[in-house]
Design a protein around this motif. Structure first.
Motif, short mmCIF file in Angstrom:
data_model
loop_
_atom_site.label_atom_id
_atom_site.label_comp_id
_atom_site.label_asym_id
_atom_site.label_seq_id
_atom_site.Cartn_x
_atom_site.Cartn_y
_atom_site.Cartn_z
N GLY A 181 0.91 -1.15 -0.18
CA GLY A 181 0.01 0.08 -0.10
C GLY A 181 0.79 1.21 -0.06
N ASP A 182 0.14 2.40 0.18
CA ASP A 182 0.86 3.64 0.08
C ASP A 182 1.68 3.84 1.24
OD1 ASP A 182 -0.62 4.19 -2.27
OD2 ASP A 182 -2.23 5.25 -1.47
N VAL A 183 2.67 4.80 1.11
CA VAL A 183 3.64 5.41 2.43
C VAL A 183 3.89 6.90 1.98
CG1 VAL A 183 5.66 4.51 1.33
CG2 VAL A 183 5.48 4.84 3.76
N ASP A 184 4.09 7.57 3.09
CA ASP A 184 4.34 8.79 2.81
C ASP A 184 5.90 9.09 2.45
OD1 ASP A 184 1.85 9.49 3.79
OD2 ASP A 184 2.44 9.98 5.86
N LEU A 185 6.22 9.88 1.57
CA LEU A 185 7.65 9.90 1.20
C LEU A 185 8.04 11.29 1.75
CD1 LEU A 185 7.65 8.33 -2.31
CD2 LEU A 185 8.16 7.34 0.13
N ASP A 186 9.24 11.43 2.16
CA ASP A 186 9.98 12.77 2.60
C ASP A 186 11.30 13.00 1.94
OD1 ASP A 186 7.86 12.58 4.62
OD2 ASP A 186 9.14 11.14 5.71
N TYR A 187 11.58 14.11 2.09
CA TYR A 187 13.11 14.70 1.79
C TYR A 187 13.50 15.28 2.98
CZ TYR A 187 12.37 14.08 -3.22
OH TYR A 187 11.92 13.60 -4.51
N ALA A 188 14.82 15.08 3.29
CA ALA A 188 15.67 15.72 4.47
C ALA A 188 16.58 16.81 3.64
CB ALA A 188 16.12 15.01 5.28
N TYR A 189 16.73 18.04 4.35
CA TYR A 189 17.68 18.91 3.52
C TYR A 189 18.82 19.28 4.41
CZ TYR A 189 14.05 19.33 0.08
OH TYR A 189 12.92 19.12 -0.77
N LYS A 190 18.86 18.79 5.58
CA LYS A 190 20.00 18.94 6.73
C LYS A 190 20.79 17.51 7.01
CE LYS A 190 17.61 22.81 8.98
NZ LYS A 190 17.29 23.19 10.23
N ASP A 191 21.79 17.57 7.39
CA ASP A 191 22.47 16.35 7.93
C ASP A 191 22.24 16.27 9.40
OD1 ASP A 191 24.14 14.14 8.45
OD2 ASP A 191 26.02 15.16 7.79
N TYR A 192 20.97 15.68 9.31
CA TYR A 192 20.55 15.43 10.96
C TYR A 192 21.40 14.70 11.93
CZ TYR A 192 15.89 18.32 9.81
OH TYR A 192 15.38 19.32 9.52
N PRO A 193 21.57 13.29 11.03
CA PRO A 193 22.47 12.43 11.99
C PRO A 193 23.64 13.35 12.75
CG PRO A 193 21.83 11.36 10.23
CD PRO A 193 21.36 12.92 10.07
N THR A 194 24.38 14.22 11.88
CA THR A 194 25.51 14.51 12.29
C THR A 194 25.29 15.73 13.45
OG1 THR A 194 26.93 14.16 10.25
CG2 THR A 194 27.69 15.91 11.71
N ILE A 195 24.27 16.48 13.03
CA ILE A 195 23.72 17.60 13.82
C ILE A 195 23.47 17.02 15.19
CG2 ILE A 195 22.20 19.60 14.21
CD1 ILE A 195 22.03 19.72 11.07
N ILE A 196 22.59 16.09 15.27
CA ILE A 196 22.12 15.71 16.50
C ILE A 196 23.08 14.84 17.27
CG2 ILE A 196 20.44 13.86 17.31
CD1 ILE A 196 18.33 15.06 15.18
N GLN A 197 23.99 13.95 16.53
CA GLN A 197 25.08 13.21 17.46
C GLN A 197 26.22 14.13 17.95
OE1 GLN A 197 25.90 9.17 15.89
NE2 GLN A 197 24.45 9.78 14.21
N ASN A 198 26.41 15.23 17.04
CA ASN A 198 27.61 16.01 17.52
C ASN A 198 27.13 16.78 19.01
OD1 ASN A 198 29.20 15.00 15.70
ND2 ASN A 198 29.32 16.87 14.46
N ALA A 199 26.00 17.23 18.85
CA ALA A 199 25.28 18.01 19.96
C ALA A 199 24.93 17.23 21.02
CB ALA A 199 23.93 18.74 19.51
N GLY A 200 24.88 15.80 20.93
CA GLY A 200 24.70 14.87 21.91
C GLY A 200 23.10 15.05 22.42
N LEU A 201 22.26 14.90 21.52
CA LEU A 201 20.91 15.02 21.63
C LEU A 201 20.00 13.71 21.45
CD1 LEU A 201 20.15 18.52 19.89
CD2 LEU A 201 20.17 18.02 22.56
N ASN A 202 18.89 13.56 21.65
CA ASN A 202 18.04 12.42 21.09
C ASN A 202 18.61 10.97 21.78
OD1 ASN A 202 16.73 14.39 19.89
ND2 ASN A 202 16.63 13.32 17.62
N GLY A 203 19.13 11.06 22.71
CA GLY A 203 19.66 9.65 23.49
C GLY A 203 21.32 9.62 23.36
N PHE A 204 21.93 10.47 22.28
CA PHE A 204 23.23 10.18 22.19
C PHE A 204 23.91 10.96 23.13
CE2 PHE A 204 21.29 9.53 17.78
CZ PHE A 204 21.79 8.05 17.70
N THR A 205 25.14 10.44 23.29
CA THR A 205 26.37 11.08 24.32
C THR A 205 27.16 11.73 23.41
OG1 THR A 205 26.25 9.18 25.71
CG2 THR A 205 28.00 10.66 25.97
N LYS A 206 27.45 13.13 23.79
CA LYS A 206 28.31 13.76 22.73
C LYS A 206 29.72 13.20 22.93
CE LYS A 206 28.97 18.86 22.59
NZ LYS A 206 28.62 20.26 23.20
N THR A 207 30.23 13.00 21.52
CA THR A 207 31.27 12.43 21.57
C THR A 207 32.39 12.99 20.59
OG1 THR A 207 30.87 11.18 19.51
CG2 THR A 207 30.56 10.09 21.55
#
Length: 244
Positions: A181-207
């Motif tokens: 069936g159908d599914v919603d499709l998205d585009y991301a325009y930022k490198d969220y994994p790098t931004i979030i992990q570098n900042a130590g957010l969303n359960g990640f430890t700042k490394t």
């Protein structure tokens, strides 16, 4: 960077074959519905399974929480249940507040602020998901510039929304192997994994590099000239003679 292709899914997609999704190479991230409303019983029935599969297969994930709130207090309660649901997990993409109910939109500013602030206080990267019309008519510029925007505007080649956004949901009728069936499709325009992990957010430890640089060892002063070097050697020899 260019755009990254992803999708957002919920119980509506049933039991997804994530191995097929991964093998298709069409999807580089997934935003999972964690739940809705303000009761602990309102966790999405596929959330735990979808999250575990994405982690196992190395598919970066974010989440969204569907809101029925009409007051800031209700939005805060929704945030509380959302936080309980996602505790202990790690998300490479934002945690989005999904506001689209007609009765919620007149209070959108207060609801978005209450939910997103509660998320940020607990170390999450918050975003607001809603339609182009709601962004244009119901949410003040100050709120839109304060939080990341996950824009929904489907059925167009390019959105005419003129504000800033980091994610764009461009289709509700996508087809991806592993999903019936159908599914919603998205585009991301930022490198969220790098931004979030570098900042130590969303359960990640700042490394990344600590903000305070390590103190450099005090360098030994360079001798001014060959003569000074000779003097240092002579002193060293003299001290050795004394010891002997």
């Amino acid at each position: 960077m260019g755009k990254i292709c992803g999708m957002d899914v919920s119980y509506a997609q049933g039991s997804i074959n994530w191995e097929q999704v991964k093998a298709s190479k069409k999807i580089e991230f997934a935003i999972l519905r964690a739940g809705y409303g303000r009761e602990t019983s309102q966790v999405d029935t596929q959330f735990e399974r979808n999250y575990a599969a994405c982690k196992r297969l190395g598919i970066p994930v974010g989440v969204y929480w569907y809101s029925y709130a009409t007051t800031a207090a209700e939005a805060e309660q929704e945030a509380k249940v959302c936080l309980q649901t996602i505790r202990g997990k790690q998300f490479e993409y934002p945690v989005a507040f999904d506001i689209e109910e007609a009765r919620s939109l007149p209070q959108a500013d207060a609801l978005c602020t209450a939910f997103c602030n509660a998320l940020e206080k607990q170390g999450y990267y918050a975003a607001i998901y809603t339609f182009k019309s709601a962004l244009e008519n119901n949410i003040r510029a100050a709120i839109k510039s304060r939080y990341d925007i996950f824009l929904s505007h489907v059925g167009v080649q390019q959105t005419s929304y003129t504000g800033a956004y980091g994610l764009w949901q461009y289709s509700w009728t996508g087809r991806i192997p592993g999903i019936s069936g159908d599914v919603d499709l998205d585009y991301a325009y930022k490198d969220y994994p790098t931004i979030i992990q570098n900042a130590g957010l969303n359960g990640f430890t700042k490394t990344t590099q600590p903000t305070e640089p390590e103190p450099e060892p005090t360098p030994t002063p360079e001798p001014d000239s060959e003569e000074t070097t000779l003097q240092q050697i002579l002193k060293h020899v003299a001290s050795l003679d004394e010891k002997l």
